[in-house]
Design an enzyme around this catalytic site. Structure first.
Site, PDB file in Angstrom:
ATOM      1  N   ASP A 133      33.360  39.168  62.023  1.00  0.00           N
ATOM      2  CA  ASP A 133      33.853  39.405  60.659  1.00  0.00           C
ATOM      3  C   ASP A 133      32.841  38.811  59.691  1.00  0.00           C
ATOM      4  O   ASP A 133      32.564  37.604  59.767  1.00  0.00           O
ATOM      5  CB  ASP A 133      35.205  38.712  60.439  1.00  0.00           C
ATOM      6  CG  ASP A 133      36.312  39.313  61.305  1.00  0.00           C
ATOM      7  OD1 ASP A 133      36.177  40.482  61.702  1.00  0.00           O
ATOM      8  OD2 ASP A 133      37.305  38.611  61.571  1.00  0.00           O
ATOM      9  N   ASP A 192      46.417  46.989  64.416  1.00  0.00           N
ATOM     10  CA  ASP A 192      46.505  45.556  64.119  1.00  0.00           C
ATOM     11  C   ASP A 192      47.923  45.129  64.437  1.00  0.00           C
ATOM     12  O   ASP A 192      48.879  45.745  63.965  1.00  0.00           O
ATOM     13  CB  ASP A 192      46.202  45.297  62.639  1.00  0.00           C
ATOM     14  CG  ASP A 192      44.725  45.525  62.322  1.00  0.00           C
ATOM     15  OD1 ASP A 192      43.916  45.556  63.265  1.00  0.00           O
ATOM     16  OD2 ASP A 192      44.390  45.682  61.133  1.00  0.00           O
TER      17      ASP A 192
END
Lengths: 207, 262
Positions: free
Chosen positions: B130, B11
């Site tokens: 998501d 990330d």
């Protein structure tokens, strides 16, 4: 090194060639990316790589438009060091059923057929074994069934078992590494297959 | 036999590797190229770069980092975060990415999945989703999990596959950062709904969690902080999965070539 292979990577607009050229450089090749036959002649390579990701029909059309067909045919007929990768392997065969029927270069006997999405997931994405069928300099230093990285929805089918250097099992065994003399081609991505892939590219440099 | 994949995720924000706990409280923990090289040596099957600041702050991803990584590390790379157009997909692929993951951009304009698949092949178009549980179903969130959308997760994933996505990257926001294990119920539901490869993400906390994700139907399992902070060792994880009977690459397939190159 004075004796390092001078390797041209053909850029015909079919996918990323950055990784292929970097992986070749990392394994001792002196690399030039060539966009047309003039650049190829100017570089005067000892080795030629045809990479490619994407649709067969478009790949063939781009090779034709770029004036590559005669050059590839002559190079391969003269048994000069050649490596086809992924689409660059499939294009060497006679026909493909990808989005209609297309003619390939017919330098090897056989056709390109789709995996069946009813039998398992398509595309095949990931690491799979390439089982050695015929010994060849490309296999030097590799285990009998190394894992290599695949991403594809179509695969080769050939009646000429003498060219099948390695087979992979996805919906049954299919040729994933083919070759005759100094001309070889692989369905997997050696440039994305860590040490096993780099070893293969190094072996190619020794052709 | 095709192997199950283990994918460390980097990330990123501002060109550095970070890891959010439930997408917040970020800890700056490293240089992305060095981190990628380390994972390569440890035998990751693939790497995923997600620019988690990109969607929220409306800026492009860091193709330079991808290019530097792809020059040093020879394994598959997926890049996502803030990619909005086929032109940006092309840039990412040219920089050395093998796959591009699309999330908010696909929600805003689903046609991008088809355009990308037609131009570059479905195999490089990853639909990232998501999701958060909502009663008996799951709801899709956009913009790094900050904005609820009207989409039901299964419906959106089926639509995405139909439009051209070649792989699904499925993140359970309920599990992300909790280390309580992947949401296996969610993985089961999605793997029944589509026949393209499925990457499970969110919640990995132990070796066994990966086995559970694969058992539920995932083709690959992604984790960030778990690998990043050394909680789980990739070699140990492979040994565990082999012992559990899952097809994975052995811890060391062939010896490293050492310094003979470069």
């Amino acid at each position: 090194m004075a004796d390092s292979p001078r390797t041209a990577v053909i850029d015909y607009g079919m996918g990323n060639i950055h990784s292929v050229s970097k992986a070749l450089e990392a394994t001792g090749h002196r690399v030039a990316i060539v966009c047309d036959p003039g650049e190829l002649a100017a570089f005067s390579p000892s080795h030629l790589v045809l990479p490619g990701v994407g649709a067969f029909g478009e790949g063939k059309a781009r090779l034709e438009a770029g004036g590559w067909i005669c050059i590839l045919e002559e190079w391969i007929r003269n048994d000069r060091p050649f490596l086809g990768i992924c689409l660059g392997m499939q294009l060497l065969f006679e026909t493909s059923q990808e989005f209609g029927t297309h003619r390939g270069l017919s330098l090897f006997q056989g056709e390109v057929v789709p995996f069946d999405p009813g039998r398992s997931k398509v595309p095949q994405i990931g690491w799979n074994e390439v089982v050695r069928k015929i010994d060849h300099p490309l296999w030097t230093g590799l285990p009998e069934a190394p894992n290599l990285y695949f991403v594809h929805s179509y695969r080769v089918r050939t009646p000429d078992i003498e060219i099948v250097l390695g087979e992979t099992d996805y919906q049954g065994p299919y040729p994933s590494m083919v070759g005759r003399g100094k001309v070889a081609a692989v369905q997997f991505h050696p440039e994305k297959s860590q040490t096993a892939g780099l070893r293969l590219l190094e072996n190619f440099g020794g052709f | 036999m095709l192997k199950k994949r283990i994918i460390p995720c980097l990330d990123m924000k501002g060109g550095r590797v970070v890891k959010g706990i439930r997408f917040e409280s970020l800890i700056d923990a490293g240089d992305p190229v060095e981190t990628a090289a380390l994972y390569d040596r440890m035998g990751a099957d693939e790497l995923c770069f997600l620019d988690i600041g990109a969607s929220v702050e409306n800026r492009g991803t860091l193709f330079e980092i991808v290019e530097k990584t792809a020059s040093r590390v020879f394994l598959p790379l997926t890049v996502g975060g803030g990619i909005r157009s086929t032109e940006e997909i092309r840039k990412a692929l040219n920089a050395g990415a093998d796959k591009v993951s699309l999330n908010s951009a696909a929600l805003a304009r689903p046609e991008i999945l088809t355009e990308g698949a037609l131009r570059f092949g479905a195999q490089c178009i990853v639909l990232a989703v998501d999701v958060k549980r909502d009663g008996n179903s799951w709801r899709v969130y956009s913009h790094g999990g900050t904005r609820p959308t009207g989409h039901d997760a299964l419906e959106w994933i089926v639509e995405g596959a139909r439009r051209g996505a070649g792989e699904i990257l499925l993140t359970s926001m309920d599990r992300d950062g909790t280390k309580q294990g992947y949401d296996t119920e969610l993985i089961r539901a999605v793997s029944r709904a589509v026949d393209i490869p499925l990457v499970a993400s969110g919640g990995a906390g132990s070796l066994e969690d990966f086995a559970q994700a694969f058992e539920a139907g995932a083709d690959a399992a992604l984790a960030a902080s778990l690998f990043h902070f050394g909680t789980v060792d990739l070699r140990e994880l492979r040994r565990h999965l082999i012992w559990r009977g899952f097809p994975v690459r052995p811890p060391m397939d062939i010896p490293s070539l050492g310094d003979s190159h470069g």
